[in-house]
Design a protein around this motif. Structure first.
Motif, PDB file in Angstrom:
ATOM      1  N   SER A  45     -73.260  86.059 -38.319  1.00  0.00           N
ATOM      2  CA  SER A  45     -73.665  86.162 -36.914  1.00  0.00           C
ATOM      3  C   SER A  45     -73.666  84.801 -36.232  1.00  0.00           C
ATOM      4  CB  SER A  45     -75.029  86.839 -36.789  1.00  0.00           C
ATOM      5  OG  SER A  45     -76.037  86.073 -37.396  1.00  0.00           O
ATOM      6  N   PHE A  46     -74.076  83.749 -36.928  1.00  0.00           N
ATOM      7  CA  PHE A  46     -74.097  82.424 -36.331  1.00  0.00           C
ATOM      8  C   PHE A  46     -72.675  81.932 -36.042  1.00  0.00           C
ATOM      9  CE2 PHE A  46     -74.500  77.758 -36.430  1.00  0.00           C
ATOM     10  CZ  PHE A  46     -75.441  77.607 -35.421  1.00  0.00           C
ATOM     11  N   THR A  47     -71.754  82.187 -36.967  1.00  0.00           N
ATOM     12  CA  THR A  47     -70.368  81.748 -36.779  1.00  0.00           C
ATOM     13  C   THR A  47     -69.700  82.496 -35.631  1.00  0.00           C
ATOM     14  OG1 THR A  47     -70.214  81.192 -39.135  1.00  0.00           O
ATOM     15  CG2 THR A  47     -68.136  81.406 -37.924  1.00  0.00           C
ATOM     16  N   ILE A  48     -69.907  83.802 -35.570  1.00  0.00           N
ATOM     17  CA  ILE A  48     -69.320  84.582 -34.474  1.00  0.00           C
ATOM     18  C   ILE A  48     -69.907  84.154 -33.139  1.00  0.00           C
ATOM     19  CG2 ILE A  48     -69.153  86.893 -33.459  1.00  0.00           C
ATOM     20  CD1 ILE A  48     -68.859  87.964 -36.332  1.00  0.00           C
ATOM     21  N   ALA A  49     -71.213  83.941 -33.102  1.00  0.00           N
ATOM     22  CA  ALA A  49     -71.844  83.491 -31.857  1.00  0.00           C
ATOM     23  C   ALA A  49     -71.301  82.139 -31.419  1.00  0.00           C
ATOM     24  CB  ALA A  49     -73.365  83.423 -32.027  1.00  0.00           C
ATOM     25  N   ALA A  50     -71.104  81.222 -32.358  1.00  0.00           N
ATOM     26  CA  ALA A  50     -70.557  79.901 -32.017  1.00  0.00           C
ATOM     27  C   ALA A  50     -69.126  80.017 -31.499  1.00  0.00           C
ATOM     28  CB  ALA A  50     -70.624  78.972 -33.230  1.00  0.00           C
ATOM     29  N   ALA A  51     -68.332  80.910 -32.087  1.00  0.00           N
ATOM     30  CA  ALA A  51     -66.946  81.103 -31.637  1.00  0.00           C
ATOM     31  C   ALA A  51     -66.912  81.672 -30.222  1.00  0.00           C
ATOM     32  CB  ALA A  51     -66.201  82.030 -32.592  1.00  0.00           C
ATOM     33  N   TYR A  52     -67.727  82.695 -29.963  1.00  0.00           N
ATOM     34  CA  TYR A  52     -67.778  83.259 -28.618  1.00  0.00           C
ATOM     35  C   TYR A  52     -68.292  82.231 -27.610  1.00  0.00           C
ATOM     36  CZ  TYR A  52     -66.723  88.168 -29.709  1.00  0.00           C
ATOM     37  OH  TYR A  52     -66.106  89.339 -30.053  1.00  0.00           O
ATOM     38  N   GLN A  53     -69.305  81.467 -28.003  1.00  0.00           N
ATOM     39  CA  GLN A  53     -69.843  80.445 -27.093  1.00  0.00           C
ATOM     40  C   GLN A  53     -68.765  79.433 -26.732  1.00  0.00           C
ATOM     41  OE1 GLN A  53     -73.121  78.166 -28.668  1.00  0.00           O
ATOM     42  NE2 GLN A  53     -73.897  77.744 -26.626  1.00  0.00           N
ATOM     43  N   GLU A  64     -55.815  79.207 -25.114  1.00  0.00           N
ATOM     44  CA  GLU A  64     -55.444  79.998 -26.281  1.00  0.00           C
ATOM     45  C   GLU A  64     -56.238  79.585 -27.514  1.00  0.00           C
ATOM     46  OE1 GLU A  64     -53.415  82.682 -26.359  1.00  0.00           O
ATOM     47  OE2 GLU A  64     -53.405  82.456 -24.200  1.00  0.00           O
ATOM     48  N   VAL A  65     -56.594  78.289 -27.622  1.00  0.00           N
ATOM     49  CA  VAL A  65     -57.323  77.783 -28.786  1.00  0.00           C
ATOM     50  C   VAL A  65     -58.468  76.907 -28.309  1.00  0.00           C
ATOM     51  CG1 VAL A  65     -57.170  76.391 -30.890  1.00  0.00           C
ATOM     52  CG2 VAL A  65     -55.207  77.777 -30.183  1.00  0.00           C
ATOM     53  N   VAL A  66     -59.666  77.141 -28.848  1.00  0.00           N
ATOM     54  CA  VAL A  66     -60.815  76.287 -28.559  1.00  0.00           C
ATOM     55  C   VAL A  66     -61.413  75.831 -29.881  1.00  0.00           C
ATOM     56  CG1 VAL A  66     -61.380  77.245 -26.294  1.00  0.00           C
ATOM     57  CG2 VAL A  66     -62.365  78.267 -28.335  1.00  0.00           C
ATOM     58  N   ASP A  67     -61.811  74.562 -29.916  1.00  0.00           N
ATOM     59  CA  ASP A  67     -62.418  73.995 -31.107  1.00  0.00           C
ATOM     60  C   ASP A  67     -63.927  74.149 -31.042  1.00  0.00           C
ATOM     61  OD1 ASP A  67     -59.886  73.166 -31.918  1.00  0.00           O
ATOM     62  OD2 ASP A  67     -60.121  71.172 -31.053  1.00  0.00           O
ATOM     63  N   PHE A  68     -64.537  74.357 -32.194  1.00  0.00           N
ATOM     64  CA  PHE A  68     -65.992  74.375 -32.303  1.00  0.00           C
ATOM     65  C   PHE A  68     -66.349  74.040 -33.739  1.00  0.00           C
ATOM     66  CE2 PHE A  68     -64.845  78.584 -33.664  1.00  0.00           C
ATOM     67  CZ  PHE A  68     -65.832  79.006 -34.544  1.00  0.00           C
ATOM     68  N   GLY A  69     -67.584  73.815 -33.984  1.00  0.00           N
ATOM     69  CA  GLY A  69     -68.019  73.508 -35.335  1.00  0.00           C
ATOM     70  C   GLY A  69     -69.457  73.909 -35.531  1.00  0.00           C
ATOM     71  N   ALA A  89     -61.226  78.788 -32.599  1.00  0.00           N
ATOM     72  CA  ALA A  89     -61.081  80.198 -32.240  1.00  0.00           C
ATOM     73  C   ALA A  89     -59.849  80.300 -31.360  1.00  0.00           C
ATOM     74  CB  ALA A  89     -62.316  80.689 -31.491  1.00  0.00           C
ATOM     75  N   SER A  90     -58.947  81.177 -31.738  1.00  0.00           N
ATOM     76  CA  SER A  90     -57.724  81.333 -30.954  1.00  0.00           C
ATOM     77  C   SER A  90     -57.530  82.794 -30.598  1.00  0.00           C
ATOM     78  CB  SER A  90     -56.516  80.805 -31.729  1.00  0.00           C
ATOM     79  OG  SER A  90     -56.392  81.456 -32.974  1.00  0.00           O
ATOM     80  N   ARG A  91     -57.035  82.997 -29.396  1.00  0.00           N
ATOM     81  CA  ARG A  91     -56.727  84.355 -28.961  1.00  0.00           C
ATOM     82  C   ARG A  91     -55.345  84.713 -29.463  1.00  0.00           C
ATOM     83  NH1 ARG A  91     -58.723  83.309 -22.978  1.00  0.00           N
ATOM     84  NH2 ARG A  91     -60.740  82.520 -23.595  1.00  0.00           N
ATOM     85  N   GLN A  92     -55.312  85.720 -30.291  1.00  0.00           N
ATOM     86  CA  GLN A  92     -54.065  86.177 -30.876  1.00  0.00           C
ATOM     87  C   GLN A  92     -53.740  87.550 -30.309  1.00  0.00           C
ATOM     88  OE1 GLN A  92     -52.490  84.393 -33.682  1.00  0.00           O
ATOM     89  NE2 GLN A  92     -53.833  82.799 -32.896  1.00  0.00           N
ATOM     90  N   ALA A  93     -52.475  87.818 -30.113  1.00  0.00           N
ATOM     91  CA  ALA A  93     -52.065  89.131 -29.622  1.00  0.00           C
ATOM     92  C   ALA A  93     -50.991  89.688 -30.542  1.00  0.00           C
ATOM     93  CB  ALA A  93     -51.537  89.035 -28.202  1.00  0.00           C
ATOM     94  N   ASP A  94     -51.191  90.923 -30.958  1.00  0.00           N
ATOM     95  CA  ASP A  94     -50.116  91.612 -31.659  1.00  0.00           C
ATOM     96  C   ASP A  94     -49.599  92.711 -30.724  1.00  0.00           C
ATOM     97  OD1 ASP A  94     -51.841  93.803 -31.824  1.00  0.00           O
ATOM     98  OD2 ASP A  94     -52.314  93.485 -33.923  1.00  0.00           O
ATOM     99  N   SER A  95     -48.816  93.592 -31.242  1.00  0.00           N
ATOM    100  CA  SER A  95     -48.218  94.609 -30.365  1.00  0.00           C
ATOM    101  C   SER A  95     -49.250  95.612 -29.839  1.00  0.00           C
ATOM    102  CB  SER A  95     -47.117  95.351 -31.119  1.00  0.00           C
ATOM    103  OG  SER A  95     -47.659  95.995 -32.254  1.00  0.00           O
ATOM    104  N   LYS A  96     -50.431  95.706 -30.478  1.00  0.00           N
ATOM    105  CA  LYS A  96     -51.405  96.710 -30.082  1.00  0.00           C
ATOM    106  C   LYS A  96     -52.574  96.139 -29.288  1.00  0.00           C
ATOM    107  CE  LYS A  96     -50.303  99.507 -34.046  1.00  0.00           C
ATOM    108  NZ  LYS A  96     -50.733 100.047 -35.293  1.00  0.00           N
ATOM    109  N   ILE A 102     -60.722  83.312 -35.987  1.00  0.00           N
ATOM    110  CA  ILE A 102     -61.482  82.129 -36.382  1.00  0.00           C
ATOM    111  C   ILE A 102     -60.810  81.539 -37.607  1.00  0.00           C
ATOM    112  CG2 ILE A 102     -63.701  81.271 -37.231  1.00  0.00           C
ATOM    113  CD1 ILE A 102     -65.022  83.544 -35.640  1.00  0.00           C
ATOM    114  N   SER A 103     -60.463  80.257 -37.506  1.00  0.00           N
ATOM    115  CA  SER A 103     -59.783  79.577 -38.602  1.00  0.00           C
ATOM    116  C   SER A 103     -60.327  78.161 -38.732  1.00  0.00           C
ATOM    117  CB  SER A 103     -58.269  79.543 -38.350  1.00  0.00           C
ATOM    118  OG  SER A 103     -57.985  78.870 -37.143  1.00  0.00           O
TER     119      SER A 103
END
Length: 112
Positions: A45-53, A64-69, A89-96, A102-103
């Protein structure tokens, strides 16, 4: 309680499903103890919250890509060895659909 209406750009970001690379999962979420489900939940939950923030810092930019730590305990859970982990955190798009990936900011170096 007061609720703030989200901008359309912020609502789009918060609606993205979150996906981790295996390396980011191992470093940010996974722990060696199988008895620590609460610790895994906290880390997740902490990692997801940091990525969204980070992604919401300027949603109108639609970068497209934002850095966080974040500070976190290593996978072995040693409380005396907290580490700083650089992620992105990068916004990725596939065909759907789109997703928030998060990487690790830098790949792990392999020991020789």
């Amino acid at each position: 309680m007061s609720h703030t209406k989200l901008t359309p750009a912020a609502a789009r970001i918060l609606s993205l499903p979150v996906v981790f690379t295996p390396e980011a999962w191992q470093q940010a979420i996974s722990i060696d103890s199988t008895l620590a489900m609460a610790d895994i939940e906290d880390r997740l939950s902490f990692t997801i919250a940091a990525a969204y923030q980070a992604a919401l810092a300027d949603p109108s930019q639609e970068q497209e890509v934002v850095d966080f730590g974040l500070h976190r305990l290593p996978p072995d859970g040693d409380p005396h060895a907290p580490l700083w982990l650089d992620l992105q955190a990068s916004r990725q798009a596939d065909s759907k659909q789109q997703q928030l990936l998060i990487s690790l900011k830098q790949p792990l170096t392999q020991a020789a």
